[in-house]
Write a protein that holds these residues in place. Structure first.
Motif, PDB file in Angstrom:
ATOM      1  N   ALA A  71      82.929  51.855  80.752  1.00  0.00           N
ATOM      2  CA  ALA A  71      83.005  50.840  81.806  1.00  0.00           C
ATOM      3  C   ALA A  71      82.089  51.156  82.984  1.00  0.00           C
ATOM      4  O   ALA A  71      82.026  50.377  83.944  1.00  0.00           O
ATOM      5  CB  ALA A  71      84.452  50.711  82.291  1.00  0.00           C
ATOM      6  N   ASP A 103      79.351  48.477  84.066  1.00  0.00           N
ATOM      7  CA  ASP A 103      79.919  47.293  84.711  1.00  0.00           C
ATOM      8  C   ASP A 103      80.341  47.603  86.148  1.00  0.00           C
ATOM      9  O   ASP A 103      80.101  46.808  87.058  1.00  0.00           O
ATOM     10  CB  ASP A 103      81.109  46.786  83.898  1.00  0.00           C
ATOM     11  N   ARG A 104      80.946  48.781  86.371  1.00  0.00           N
ATOM     12  CA  ARG A 104      81.372  49.148  87.726  1.00  0.00           C
ATOM     13  C   ARG A 104      80.167  49.305  88.653  1.00  0.00           C
ATOM     14  O   ARG A 104      80.173  48.825  89.785  1.00  0.00           O
ATOM     15  CB  ARG A 104      82.164  50.462  87.706  1.00  0.00           C
ATOM     16  N   ARG A 109      78.681  45.917  89.521  1.00  0.00           N
ATOM     17  CA  ARG A 109      79.469  45.179  90.506  1.00  0.00           C
ATOM     18  C   ARG A 109      79.291  45.753  91.913  1.00  0.00           C
ATOM     19  O   ARG A 109      79.207  45.017  92.889  1.00  0.00           O
ATOM     20  CB  ARG A 109      80.953  45.186  90.113  1.00  0.00           C
TER      21      ARG A 109
END
Length: 200
Positions: free
Chosen positions: A176, A179-180, A183
């Motif tokens: 993940a 994606d973190r 963002r």
């Protein structure tokens, strides 16, 4: 006397088969071992000598560029679709996410794309420039709408997306992470209501 360039001859059938086998083996090897996979092994598995590989692809970057053309075409097609989206900022974010995914598909690709951005002699430069032009259009729409800061450049965004892909490549136990990081990066793109629009 005519100075028109002579059209390139089409490949002979055996040369085309060698070319296609080399691409197929390179794609498999890059996926399994990364973009620093042995070119000698790729040639051997394709059933040709290393000299044949270099006749088709004069260096590693040329082979990488050929392998990634299909994914590049998909990214460019997606950018054209998103250029008609009603929400320019959302369209830009979606496209940047697709670029991160693309750069993370093969170990070493993100680093190669980052290097190509500052090296006009690299065979990957054409790939980088195509992405740059596509992204610049999406960024301009988002900035014109007032949703993205005017001081953001497409070069900064592409370096960031490649850096995110590179960080994720180094941390395979954290799927993940990309994606973190994306963002977090995108929060910094938001325009401050007090900022003037581009050209204002």
């Amino acid at each position: 006397m005519s100075t028109a360039p002579t059209p390139a001859r089409p490949m002979r059938a055996d040369a085309r088969r060698n070319h296609d086998r080399l691409l197929s083996e390179a794609r498999t090897s890059f996926a399994a071992q990364g973009t620093d996979a042995s070119l000698e092994d790729i040639a051997r598995r394709a059933g040709v000598g290393i000299g044949t590989l270099y006749r088709h692809f004069p260096n590693r970057q040329a082979l990488m560029n050929a392998v990634f053309q299909e994914a590049l075409s998909a990214l460019l097609d997606r950018s054209r679709e998103l250029a008609r989206a009603n929400e320019p900022c959302t369209a830009l974010v979606e496209w940047l996410g697709a670029v991160v995914t693309h750069a993370g598909e093969y170990r070493g690709l993100a680093h190669g794309l980052m290097s190509a951005s500052g090296d006009e002699t690299s065979e990957l430069t054409a790939c980088h420039m195509s992405l740059r032009r596509a992204g610049a259009q999406l960024l301009m729409r988002a900035q014109t709408s007032g949703s993205v800061r005017a001081d953001v450049s497409i070069d900064d965004l592409l370096q960031l997306t490649n850096a995110i892909a590179l960080a994720a490549e180094q941390s395979p136990a954290d799927p993940a992470l990309a994606d973190r990081l994306l963002r977090l990066t995108l929060r910094g793109l938001k325009a401050d209501p007090a900022d003037p629009p581009p050209g204002g």
